[in-house]
Design a protein around this motif. Sequence first.
Motif, short mmCIF file in Angstrom:
data_model
loop_
_atom_site.label_atom_id
_atom_site.label_comp_id
_atom_site.label_asym_id
_atom_site.label_seq_id
_atom_site.Cartn_x
_atom_site.Cartn_y
_atom_site.Cartn_z
N ASP A 290 39.15 41.86 37.65
CA ASP A 290 39.41 43.26 37.97
C ASP A 290 40.05 43.46 39.34
O ASP A 290 40.52 44.57 39.65
N LEU A 291 40.07 42.42 40.16
CA LEU A 291 40.54 42.57 41.53
C LEU A 291 42.06 42.45 41.61
O LEU A 291 42.67 41.65 40.86
N GLY B 73 43.38 38.81 40.34
CA GLY B 73 42.88 39.04 38.98
C GLY B 73 43.63 38.27 37.92
O GLY B 73 43.04 37.84 36.91
N PRO C 125 32.71 44.68 40.05
CA PRO C 125 34.03 44.21 39.62
C PRO C 125 34.07 42.69 39.53
O PRO C 125 33.59 42.00 40.44
N THR C 126 34.60 42.19 38.45
CA THR C 126 34.77 40.75 38.31
C THR C 126 36.07 40.34 39.01
O THR C 126 36.88 41.19 39.41
N ASN D 275 32.20 37.49 40.24
CA ASN D 275 32.39 38.86 40.71
C ASN D 275 32.38 38.92 42.22
O ASN D 275 32.34 37.89 42.90
N TRP E 247 29.54 51.64 42.06
CA TRP E 247 29.00 50.29 42.20
C TRP E 247 28.83 49.88 43.67
O TRP E 247 27.92 49.11 44.00
N LYS F 110 39.31 37.36 31.75
CA LYS F 110 38.54 38.61 31.69
C LYS F 110 37.10 38.37 31.30
O LYS F 110 36.21 39.18 31.61
#
Length: 365
Positions: free
Chosen positions: A187-188, A192, A183-184, A202, A107, A197
């Motif tokens: 996801d970090l 996060g 990555p949203t 992002n 990505w 979710k």
Amino acid sequence: MEKTPKWVDVALIPVLNLLIAFVISGIVVLLIGEDPIKAIKVMVSGALGSPYGWGYTLYYATNFIFTGLAVAVAYHASQFNIGGEGQATLGGLGVALVLLAFPWPHWSIALIAAMIGGALFGAAWAAVPAYLQAKRGSHIVITTIMFNFIGASLLNYMLVNVLRPRGAMDPATARFAKETYLPTFHDLPLIGQFFSKSVPANVSFFIALLACWLVWILIWRTKLGFEIRAFGRSETAARYAGISPVKVIMVAMLISGGLAGLMAINNVMGQGHRLVLNSVEGAGFIGIAVALMGRNHPVGVFLAAILFGFLYQGGGELALETTIPRELITVIQALVILFTGAFDNMLRAPIEHFFVARANAQKEA
């Protein structure tokens, strides 16, 4: 001659305009038989009271940062670019073409390529109105409005006749490869846990923050930025100083269109994972209000974008949890735009007169 303190123009007047807009909005809510206090609580809770709401607020704000910066850069060159909608639309086409063209391995690599594609397509869509303004004297407002509609028609043709997968019914591209999904916030690491979710916010938000910083450097810390501001203040003086009007108009509009096109990395690459019709959803026009309210300064644009992200997300929750129609949020947004834009001088004149008179009285004393 005494001048009004800077904080009055930057903070006090916008806040007072905003408060008036919300008071009038509350009266409208009351007139349709609803409780304005409850409406405010629902909006605040829906936009800021949960990881889900905060995530969507930041997602919308990301779009508005890009389009607000686009309007601001052009405005400093005395160009009122209201073609952000079309430029963001074509930016989405650029992002989609890049992501569908190659099997991207990761990505991060795809993001760089998508940013280039979105910025180039957005800038290209701003180039023709810019050229017509610089060389032919065609009014930038008229040409950018026209190009919004032309851009929408072009995207419709591309999605229906060129990019639609065989056998598909809806006018949209194929889905991008999963390797290109951004990555949203969920996801970090570190942050996060504070985001749901299911929200689409992002990493493009951080690209938007970087864009704010780079625009600040460009406009206030470079020779090109000085030329842009000088031309925006006085074309006659700029010409006398040897500044090329054609260069300033073209460069400012190309940067403006590129910023609008960059919005597509958020809504097309980061959220939709494919290009659909009307993916911009009016963010190009909201960018005008964001720039006006933010006084065309990157910090102000960021804060105004957060506000309009709050209005978008909070308005959606308001429509779901009450009988207040979704269209009322458009009314609130319109009132904010009206008072921070068209009616700005209504408060500015008496407030500036008050501070100048007070300063003069203190001087005489």
